[in-house]
Design a protein around this motif. Structure first.
Motif, PDB file in Angstrom:
ATOM      1  N   ASP A  44     -11.954  15.686 -19.988  1.00 16.41           N
ATOM      2  CA  ASP A  44     -12.935  16.690 -19.864  1.00 16.41           C
ATOM      3  C   ASP A  44     -13.997  16.333 -19.262  1.00 16.41           C
ATOM      4  OD1 ASP A  44     -14.968  18.685 -20.346  1.00 16.41           O
ATOM      5  OD2 ASP A  44     -15.532  18.595 -22.476  1.00 16.41           O
ATOM      6  N   PHE A  45     -13.621  16.944 -17.806  1.00 18.66           N
ATOM      7  CA  PHE A  45     -14.580  16.532 -16.502  1.00 18.66           C
ATOM      8  C   PHE A  45     -15.192  17.996 -16.392  1.00 18.66           C
ATOM      9  CE2 PHE A  45     -11.787  13.861 -15.663  1.00 18.66           C
ATOM     10  CZ  PHE A  45     -12.490  13.372 -15.504  1.00 18.66           C
ATOM     11  N   GLY A  46     -15.543  18.950 -17.532  1.00 21.88           N
ATOM     12  CA  GLY A  46     -17.350  20.500 -17.078  1.00 21.88           C
ATOM     13  C   GLY A  46     -18.488  19.497 -16.821  1.00 21.88           C
ATOM     14  N   CYS A  47     -18.754  18.657 -17.077  1.00 20.00           N
ATOM     15  CA  CYS A  47     -19.934  17.767 -17.106  1.00 20.00           C
ATOM     16  C   CYS A  47     -20.403  17.333 -15.708  1.00 20.00           C
ATOM     17  CB  CYS A  47     -20.935  17.271 -17.872  1.00 20.00           C
ATOM     18  SG  CYS A  47     -20.660  18.332 -19.432  1.00 20.00           S
ATOM     19  N   GLY A  48     -18.683  17.119 -14.785  1.00 24.16           N
ATOM     20  CA  GLY A  48     -18.317  16.600 -13.874  1.00 24.16           C
ATOM     21  C   GLY A  48     -19.307  16.730 -12.844  1.00 24.16           C
ATOM     22  N   THR A  49     -19.275  15.965 -12.097  1.00 22.32           N
ATOM     23  CA  THR A  49     -19.548  16.525 -10.737  1.00 22.32           C
ATOM     24  C   THR A  49     -19.487  15.466  -9.249  1.00 22.32           C
ATOM     25  OG1 THR A  49     -22.161  17.313  -9.225  1.00 22.32           O
ATOM     26  CG2 THR A  49     -22.279  15.115 -10.177  1.00 22.32           C
ATOM     27  N   PHE A  50     -19.959  15.655  -7.567  1.00 22.16           N
ATOM     28  CA  PHE A  50     -19.479  15.197  -7.406  1.00 22.16           C
ATOM     29  C   PHE A  50     -19.885  13.828  -6.990  1.00 22.16           C
ATOM     30  CE2 PHE A  50     -18.517  18.822  -4.958  1.00 22.16           C
ATOM     31  CZ  PHE A  50     -16.704  18.986  -5.093  1.00 22.16           C
ATOM     32  N   LEU A  51     -19.284  12.335  -6.801  1.00 18.38           N
ATOM     33  CA  LEU A  51     -20.566  11.785  -6.760  1.00 18.38           C
ATOM     34  C   LEU A  51     -21.218  11.125  -5.500  1.00 18.38           C
ATOM     35  CD1 LEU A  51     -20.897   8.597  -8.401  1.00 18.38           C
ATOM     36  CD2 LEU A  51     -19.202   7.566  -6.972  1.00 18.38           C
TER      37      LEU A  51
ATOM     38  N   HIS B 226     -29.388   7.599 -10.938  1.00 18.54           N
ATOM     39  CA  HIS B 226     -28.409   7.510 -10.024  1.00 18.54           C
ATOM     40  C   HIS B 226     -26.961   7.728 -11.262  1.00 18.54           C
ATOM     41  CE1 HIS B 226     -31.911   6.080  -7.679  1.00 18.54           C
ATOM     42  NE2 HIS B 226     -30.920   6.541  -6.999  1.00 18.54           N
ATOM     43  N   GLY B 227     -25.646   7.931 -10.390  1.00 20.46           N
ATOM     44  CA  GLY B 227     -24.399   8.494 -10.964  1.00 20.46           C
ATOM     45  C   GLY B 227     -24.025   6.974 -11.419  1.00 20.46           C
ATOM     46  N   GLU B 228     -23.895   5.135 -11.270  1.00 23.57           N
ATOM     47  CA  GLU B 228     -23.172   4.870 -11.858  1.00 23.57           C
ATOM     48  C   GLU B 228     -23.853   3.727 -12.841  1.00 23.57           C
ATOM     49  OE1 GLU B 228     -20.966   0.723  -9.682  1.00 23.57           O
ATOM     50  OE2 GLU B 228     -22.841   0.745  -9.252  1.00 23.57           O
ATOM     51  N   GLU B 229     -25.571   3.902 -12.160  1.00 27.15           N
ATOM     52  CA  GLU B 229     -26.200   3.103 -13.377  1.00 27.15           C
ATOM     53  C   GLU B 229     -25.880   4.266 -14.558  1.00 27.15           C
ATOM     54  OE1 GLU B 229     -30.006   3.295 -11.247  1.00 27.15           O
ATOM     55  OE2 GLU B 229     -29.552   1.408 -10.077  1.00 27.15           O
ATOM     56  N   ALA B 230     -26.376   5.805 -14.858  1.00 20.15           N
ATOM     57  CA  ALA B 230     -25.729   6.327 -16.069  1.00 20.15           C
ATOM     58  C   ALA B 230     -24.677   6.451 -16.766  1.00 20.15           C
ATOM     59  CB  ALA B 230     -25.930   7.674 -15.674  1.00 20.15           C
ATOM     60  N   THR B 231     -23.910   5.694 -15.672  1.00 29.09           N
ATOM     61  CA  THR B 231     -22.574   5.659 -16.162  1.00 29.09           C
ATOM     62  C   THR B 231     -22.006   4.743 -17.194  1.00 29.09           C
ATOM     63  OG1 THR B 231     -21.115   7.026 -14.684  1.00 29.09           O
ATOM     64  CG2 THR B 231     -19.892   5.227 -15.559  1.00 29.09           C
TER      65      THR B 231
ATOM     66  N   VAL C 133     -15.671  10.851  -7.883  1.00 33.49           N
ATOM     67  CA  VAL C 133     -16.071  11.971  -8.873  1.00 33.49           C
ATOM     68  C   VAL C 133     -16.872  11.526 -10.058  1.00 33.49           C
ATOM     69  CG1 VAL C 133     -15.124  13.059 -10.584  1.00 33.49           C
ATOM     70  CG2 VAL C 133     -13.787  13.526  -8.464  1.00 33.49           C
ATOM     71  N   LEU C 134     -17.751  12.188 -10.586  1.00 32.95           N
ATOM     72  CA  LEU C 134     -19.095  11.118 -11.577  1.00 32.95           C
ATOM     73  C   LEU C 134     -17.961  12.121 -12.908  1.00 32.95           C
ATOM     74  CD1 LEU C 134     -21.299   9.413 -12.362  1.00 32.95           C
ATOM     75  CD2 LEU C 134     -22.844  11.367 -11.621  1.00 32.95           C
ATOM     76  N   HIS C 135     -17.718  11.755 -13.730  1.00 37.92           N
ATOM     77  CA  HIS C 135     -17.781  11.921 -15.262  1.00 37.92           C
ATOM     78  C   HIS C 135     -18.826  12.872 -15.805  1.00 37.92           C
ATOM     79  CE1 HIS C 135     -16.160  12.672 -18.740  1.00 37.92           C
ATOM     80  NE2 HIS C 135     -14.887  12.995 -18.681  1.00 37.92           N
ATOM     81  N   ARG C 136     -19.779  11.662 -16.039  1.00 34.92           N
ATOM     82  CA  ARG C 136     -21.337  11.931 -16.340  1.00 34.92           C
ATOM     83  C   ARG C 136     -21.246  12.638 -18.192  1.00 34.92           C
ATOM     84  NH1 ARG C 136     -25.175  15.693 -12.588  1.00 34.92           N
ATOM     85  NH2 ARG C 136     -23.400  17.650 -13.425  1.00 34.92           N
ATOM     86  N   ASP C 137     -19.862  12.397 -18.520  1.00 37.01           N
ATOM     87  CA  ASP C 137     -20.116  12.720 -20.335  1.00 37.01           C
ATOM     88  C   ASP C 137     -19.187  11.876 -21.122  1.00 37.01           C
ATOM     89  OD1 ASP C 137     -21.217  13.850 -22.619  1.00 37.01           O
ATOM     90  OD2 ASP C 137     -19.026  15.799 -22.439  1.00 37.01           O
ATOM     91  N   ILE C 138     -19.147  10.247 -20.991  1.00 37.18           N
ATOM     92  CA  ILE C 138     -17.828   9.836 -21.598  1.00 37.18           C
ATOM     93  C   ILE C 138     -18.757   9.247 -22.830  1.00 37.18           C
ATOM     94  CG2 ILE C 138     -17.701   6.712 -21.049  1.00 37.18           C
ATOM     95  CD1 ILE C 138     -17.683   6.998 -18.016  1.00 37.18           C
TER      96      ILE C 138
ATOM     97  N   ALA D  73     -26.292  16.472 -17.032  1.00 37.69           N
ATOM     98  CA  ALA D  73     -25.044  17.157 -17.588  1.00 37.69           C
ATOM     99  C   ALA D  73     -24.471  15.914 -18.517  1.00 37.69           C
ATOM    100  CB  ALA D  73     -24.727  17.903 -16.920  1.00 37.69           C
ATOM    101  N   GLY D  74     -23.915  16.312 -19.396  1.00 39.13           N
ATOM    102  CA  GLY D  74     -23.803  15.450 -20.360  1.00 39.13           C
ATOM    103  C   GLY D  74     -24.302  15.860 -21.410  1.00 39.13           C
ATOM    104  N   THR D  75     -24.290  14.632 -22.486  1.00 41.16           N
ATOM    105  CA  THR D  75     -24.958  14.511 -24.340  1.00 41.16           C
ATOM    106  C   THR D  75     -26.602  13.458 -23.838  1.00 41.16           C
ATOM    107  OG1 THR D  75     -22.918  15.065 -24.577  1.00 41.16           O
ATOM    108  CG2 THR D  75     -24.262  14.062 -26.016  1.00 41.16           C
ATOM    109  N   LEU D  76     -27.021  14.403 -24.405  1.00 42.71           N
ATOM    110  CA  LEU D  76     -28.336  13.729 -23.999  1.00 42.71           C
ATOM    111  C   LEU D  76     -28.173  12.889 -25.141  1.00 42.71           C
ATOM    112  CD1 LEU D  76     -30.961  14.418 -23.065  1.00 42.71           C
ATOM    113  CD2 LEU D  76     -31.972  15.575 -25.128  1.00 42.71           C
ATOM    114  N   SER D  77     -27.679  11.904 -26.163  1.00 41.98           N
ATOM    115  CA  SER D  77     -27.772  10.602 -26.698  1.00 41.98           C
ATOM    116  C   SER D  77     -26.854   9.732 -25.909  1.00 41.98           C
ATOM    117  CB  SER D  77     -27.207  10.981 -28.407  1.00 41.98           C
ATOM    118  OG  SER D  77     -25.942  11.031 -28.503  1.00 41.98           O
ATOM    119  N   TYR D  78     -26.184  10.487 -24.645  1.00 40.63           N
ATOM    120  CA  TYR D  78     -25.493   9.771 -24.044  1.00 40.63           C
ATOM    121  C   TYR D  78     -26.684   9.127 -22.930  1.00 40.63           C
ATOM    122  CZ  TYR D  78     -22.078   9.379 -27.601  1.00 40.63           C
ATOM    123  OH  TYR D  78     -21.065   8.892 -28.630  1.00 40.63           O
ATOM    124  N   SER D  79     -27.920  10.285 -22.337  1.00 41.02           N
ATOM    125  CA  SER D  79     -28.297   9.354 -21.214  1.00 41.02           C
ATOM    126  C   SER D  79     -28.860   7.809 -21.810  1.00 41.02           C
ATOM    127  CB  SER D  79     -28.807  11.466 -21.260  1.00 41.02           C
ATOM    128  OG  SER D  79     -29.854  10.905 -22.263  1.00 41.02           O
TER     129      SER D  79
END
Length: 233
Positions: free
Chosen positions: A123-130, A156-161, A100-105, A139-145
């Protein structure tokens, strides 16, 4: 407990539970991570209604999210930030192990139990499969992208996390977001107050490397000297 209502009209992404039941992706992801791990909010039950779904989740009392604590305190003592950040890292590692990739930490999605100091990712509402391949939808909060999404519309999932974890740690020890909003963001300027230790500064700067390949992997973070050692008050 906490009850979250999800309108059927607002559901854009669906998935399948292990028994084959079709459900909103948020429920599917919560089901994957809700296996008793203490650092992730647990989905206790869910119900399908004519107009949507109800999610019943644990909610420790008394508790508050990290953003409220930061608003009240301004910033956290480094030793306290260290303890919370370690818990968040373990929660992210758990999600990763579940695919699971949370995408909104961010601070709003970290719930703190006031009495014990235990942190839970919610809140896994922005999450997706890793996945190992590139993501081209955000998906998530733009200021954390990360910058690669801002400029290239891919990540990529891990790098964005890792990028979002760097912002989170900076907010905890400095009390503010590291970057100004807007198109003229200066990514490589990260001022720190003198109270923040060199080890903590190094970790934040590493997470916030402009080039994704320069950022640490999650396991690198867990092995970082600052994460391994208790900071002095």
């Amino acid at each position: 407990v906490a009850i979250k209502a999800v309108s059927r009209d607002g559901i854009r992404r669906w998935g399948e539970l292990p028994d084959g039941t079709r459900a909103p992706l948020e429920i599917v992801l919560l089901d994957k991570v809700s296996n008793g791990f203490p650092g992730v909010i647990q989905l206790l039950e869910w119900f399908e209604l004519p107009n949507g779904f109800l999610l019943v989740m644990e909610h420790p009392e008394p508790s508050q999210d990290l953003s409220r604590l930061l608003r009240a305190w301004g910033f956290l003592p480094e030793a306290m930030a260290w303890g919370l950040f370690r818990q968040v890292l373990q929660a992210v590692r758990h999600c990763t192990s579940c695919g699971v990739l949370h995408r909104d930490i961010k601070p709003q999605n970290i719930l703190l139990h006031v009495a014990s100091g235990e942190a839970k990712l919610l809140d896994f509402g922005c999450g997706t499969f890793l996945k190992d391949t590139v993501y081209t939808q955000f998906a998530g909060t733009l200021s954390y992208s990360p910058p690669e999404w801002i400029y290239l519309k891919r990540y990529h999932g891990e790098e964005a996390t890792i990028w979002s974890l760097g912002i989170l740690l900076y907010q905890m020890v400095c009390g503010k977001h590291p970057f100004r909003k807007g198109p003229n963001t200066i990514w490589d300027q990260l001022p720190f107050p003198a109270r923040v230790s060199p080890g903590c500064q190094h970790l934040v700067r590493w997470c916030l490397s402009i080039r994704p390949s320069d950022r640490p992997a999650l396991e690198d973070l867990l092995c970082h000297p600052w994460v391994q050692d208790i900071p002095r008050p």
